[in-house]
Every structure is written in structure tokens, then in C-alpha cells.
Scaffold this active site. Structure first.
Site, mmCIF file in Angstrom:
data_model
loop_
_atom_site.group_PDB
_atom_site.id
_atom_site.type_symbol
_atom_site.label_atom_id
_atom_site.label_comp_id
_atom_site.label_asym_id
_atom_site.label_seq_id
_atom_site.Cartn_x
_atom_site.Cartn_y
_atom_site.Cartn_z
ATOM 1 C CE LYS A 53 -4.925 8.371 6.771
ATOM 2 N NZ LYS A 53 -4.899 9.125 5.502
ATOM 3 C CD GLN A 97 -6.773 8.778 2.416
ATOM 4 O OE1 GLN A 97 -6.707 9.258 3.544
ATOM 5 N NE2 GLN A 97 -5.808 8.033 1.928
ATOM 6 C CG ASP A 120 -3.113 15.147 5.044
ATOM 7 O OD1 ASP A 120 -2.430 14.240 5.549
ATOM 8 O OD2 ASP A 120 -4.032 14.950 4.240
HETATM 9 N N1 GUN Z 1 -3.242 9.325 0.580
HETATM 10 C C1 GUN Z 1 -2.115 8.610 0.814
HETATM 11 N N2 GUN Z 1 -1.427 9.150 1.839
HETATM 12 C C2 GUN Z 1 -2.129 10.219 2.254
HETATM 13 C C3 GUN Z 1 -1.939 11.187 3.291
HETATM 14 O O1 GUN Z 1 -0.956 11.172 4.035
HETATM 15 N N3 GUN Z 1 -2.893 12.130 3.397
HETATM 16 C C4 GUN Z 1 -3.972 12.173 2.578
HETATM 17 N N4 GUN Z 1 -4.851 13.153 2.755
HETATM 18 N N5 GUN Z 1 -4.185 11.304 1.617
HETATM 19 C C5 GUN Z 1 -3.273 10.330 1.464
#
Ligand code: GUN
Length: 299
Positions: A53, A97, A120
Site C-alpha cells: 500500500k 490495518q 477504508d
Molecule cells: N486487512 C485485510 N484487508 C483489509 C482492508 O481492506 N483494510 C484494512 N484496514 N485492513 C485489512
């Protein structure tokens, strides 16, 4: 044999659009979109996701900040960091995350993110906007937004008359995916682990979306001939055929057999996966443009 959607190519197109929008914003205002990614603890898979990311954010021309916090971080410390990021005018998107280490409660953390910075799409304000059909005003969860892009490419924007089945009801995916399909006029069933006779429910689907976290659970007999099958699962399984101790990634769909029945299908890896990061970038540039009163492109 079904058409196999190339998620990497579609994601690259989104990233190209994001990079252009980011450059336009900087040319107009001198501001670069700012994305802060917060990771707590040592989960190796989460670290891999977060690094990609952060890397992609830089590639899009963003200011990219990563906060790596120790496993011992307290709830108050994490919420204090979110508050600092909420107040930072150079940060337009905040992503914490998930999952958080045991002992930390993710919900108050997520709900403490300012909705305009919740890239998100997990804040109740953004989830609520989606559920009430406001697709323009909020931020939509990245993986369903990416999966929906595949659906639109295959079927166009209007799904009137089509049956869609989503297997999975999480806040991160199943619920927002169902809401997006409904907003596009599909007739939507949200199935889950307590659904009776899941196979026959799925056989009704013109659009079948699987997000259960069980390797290759969806079999050919579950797929309506000619259906579109979107596989959101990422499961690591043993692959002794590749050598001792080797593993490989598979989805929630038994790809080879389902590809014989479906008309369009996504692979794992290389399907929905690359879209999640691309849509995170799209949400970040959207948040930055809105913060400066500029109408963002639609992705
Ligand atoms: N962990 C797995 N997928 C995601 C996501 O799309 N966003 C976040 N914040 N954590 C994750």
C-alpha cells in the site's frame, strides 16, 4: 471456458487514472494527496500488504506515511495517533490495518477516524451513506468497490433483472458488496455460514461473489451456466506437487471446474486482490480532492 478477468490490468488502469488526478490536484493547489497507513504488531501477512500500500501510494505521487507500532501499543496510544492524523492537514486518508493484535479493540479505533479521511470506508457514516444509496458523498470500502468495477465492466451499470448472490456478510466486504449490487438494481441475496442449501441458492446467481475464506469451496455444481463469478478469497494451501513444504494461493472458488460453467470468472491471485490497493488509492485521491473543493473523477 470462461473469460478470465485480468485484475492486474484493470487495477493498472485505475492507478493510471489516480496518478493523473493526483498530478492535476498538485498542479492546481500545490497539494499532494497524503495517505497514512498504521500497522500494529508483527503479523507478517499484514506487513506485506501494508508495504505494498505504501509503495503504491508513492507510485501515484502521494505523500505516503507509514506508522509501525509495537505489539504492546495501548488502545489509548493508538487512538491518540489517529487523532493526530485526523488533525493533520497534509493527511487526507487514514488506514489502520486489520486485524489488530489481541487486546486492542478495532471498532472504537475505526470509528475515531474522521469519516472524510476513512479511506477504508468502514466508519458508520460511510457505511450508512452506502446503505442509503449515497454512492457519491462518502467513501466505499476498497475490495467491494474493486469487485464492483469488474461487475460493471461485464454487465454495465444497470443490473436490472439479474440475481446476485454474495457469500459472506462481513462489514469489510459482504455487506458493502451487497449494498453496491442492490444500488445497481440487482436482486441480491446475502448468503453466509447459516444459509440452508447454499449450493442451490448460488445456482440462482447470474453474479456470484464468494468471500468466505474457505479454499475452493464453491464447486462447478454451484454455478449457473453463463454466470459471472467473482472470487474474493485468498487462501494459502499446501502444494506438495510443487515440492516438499511448498504452498500456493487459491480462492474460495474451485477455479478450473467453475471456469467450465461460468462465462466470466476472476482468478486468484491476480483477480480482486490487485483491485483493493488500486481502490484505496482512488479513495485517497478522492478524499484529497474533496478536501480542496475539487470534484473527483469517478472510478
Ligand atoms: N486487512 C485485510 N484487508 C483489509 C482492508 O481492506 N483494510 C484494512 N484496514 N485492513 C485489512
Amino acid at each position: 471456458m470462461a473469460t478470465v478477468i485480468d485484475g492486474k490490468a484493470v487495477a493498472a488502469g485505475v492507478v493510471e487514472q489516480v496518478t493523473a488526478a493526483s498530478a492535476a490536484l498538485e498542479a492546481q493547489t500545490g497539494v499532494r494527496p497524503g495517505l497514512a497507513v498504521v500497522i500494529v504488531g508483527n503479523d507478517p501477512a499484514s506487513h506485506v500488504y501494508v508495504s505494498s500500500k505504501s509503495r503504491m501510494a508513492k507510485q501515484c505521487g502521494f505523500k505516503s506515511v507509514q506508522h509501525t507500532l509495537p505489539e504492546t501499543t495501548s488502545q489509548a496510544e493508538l487512538e491518540a495517533l489517529v487523532e493526530t492524523l485526523n488533525q493533520d492537514p497534509e493527511i487526507h486518508g487514514i488506514l489502520v490495518q486489520l486485524p489488530l493484535p489481541d487486546g486492542l479493540n478495532s471498532d472504537p479505533v475505526i470509528q475515531s477516524i474522521r469519516p472524510e479521511k476513512d479511506v477504508d470506508g468502514l466508519h458508520v457514516v460511510n457505511a450508512g451513506k452506502l446503505m442509503t444509496g449515497d454512492l457519491e458523498g462518502g467513501l466505499i470500502s476498497c475490495t467491494p468497490a474493486g469487485a464492483m468495477l469488474f461487475v460493471r465492466q461485464t454487465h454495465g451499470p444497470d443490473l436490472s433483472g439479474l440475481n446476485a448472490v454474495v457469500i459472506g456478510r462481513s462489514n469489510l466486504f459482504g455487506k458493502p458488496m451487497s449494498a453496491l449490487l442492490l444500488a445497481a438494481n440487482a436482486t441480491v441475496t446475502t448468503a453466509h455460514s447459516r444459509t440452508k442449501d447454499l449450493a442451490s441458492v448460488c445456482r440462482n446467481a447470474d453474479i456470484l461473489v464468494a468471500a468466505v475464506g474457505r479454499p475452493q469451496m464453491v464447486k462447478a455444481g454451484w454455478v449457473k451456466p453463463g454466470a459471472t463469478v467473482i472470487d474474493v478469497g485468498i487462501n494459502r494451501i499446501d502444494a506438495p506437487e510443487r515440492g516438499e513444504g511448498k504452498t500456493r494461493l487459491v480462492g474460495d472458488v474451485a477455479f478450473d471446474e467453475c471456469a467450465e460453467v461460468a462465462s466470466t470468472i476472476t482468478p486468484v491471485p491476480g483477480g480482486v486482490g490487485p483491485m483493493t490497493i488500486a481502490m484505496l488509492m482512488a479513495n485517497t485521491v478522492t478524499a484529497a480532492m474533496r478536501a480542496h473543493g475539487i470534484k473527483p473523477p469517478s472510478f
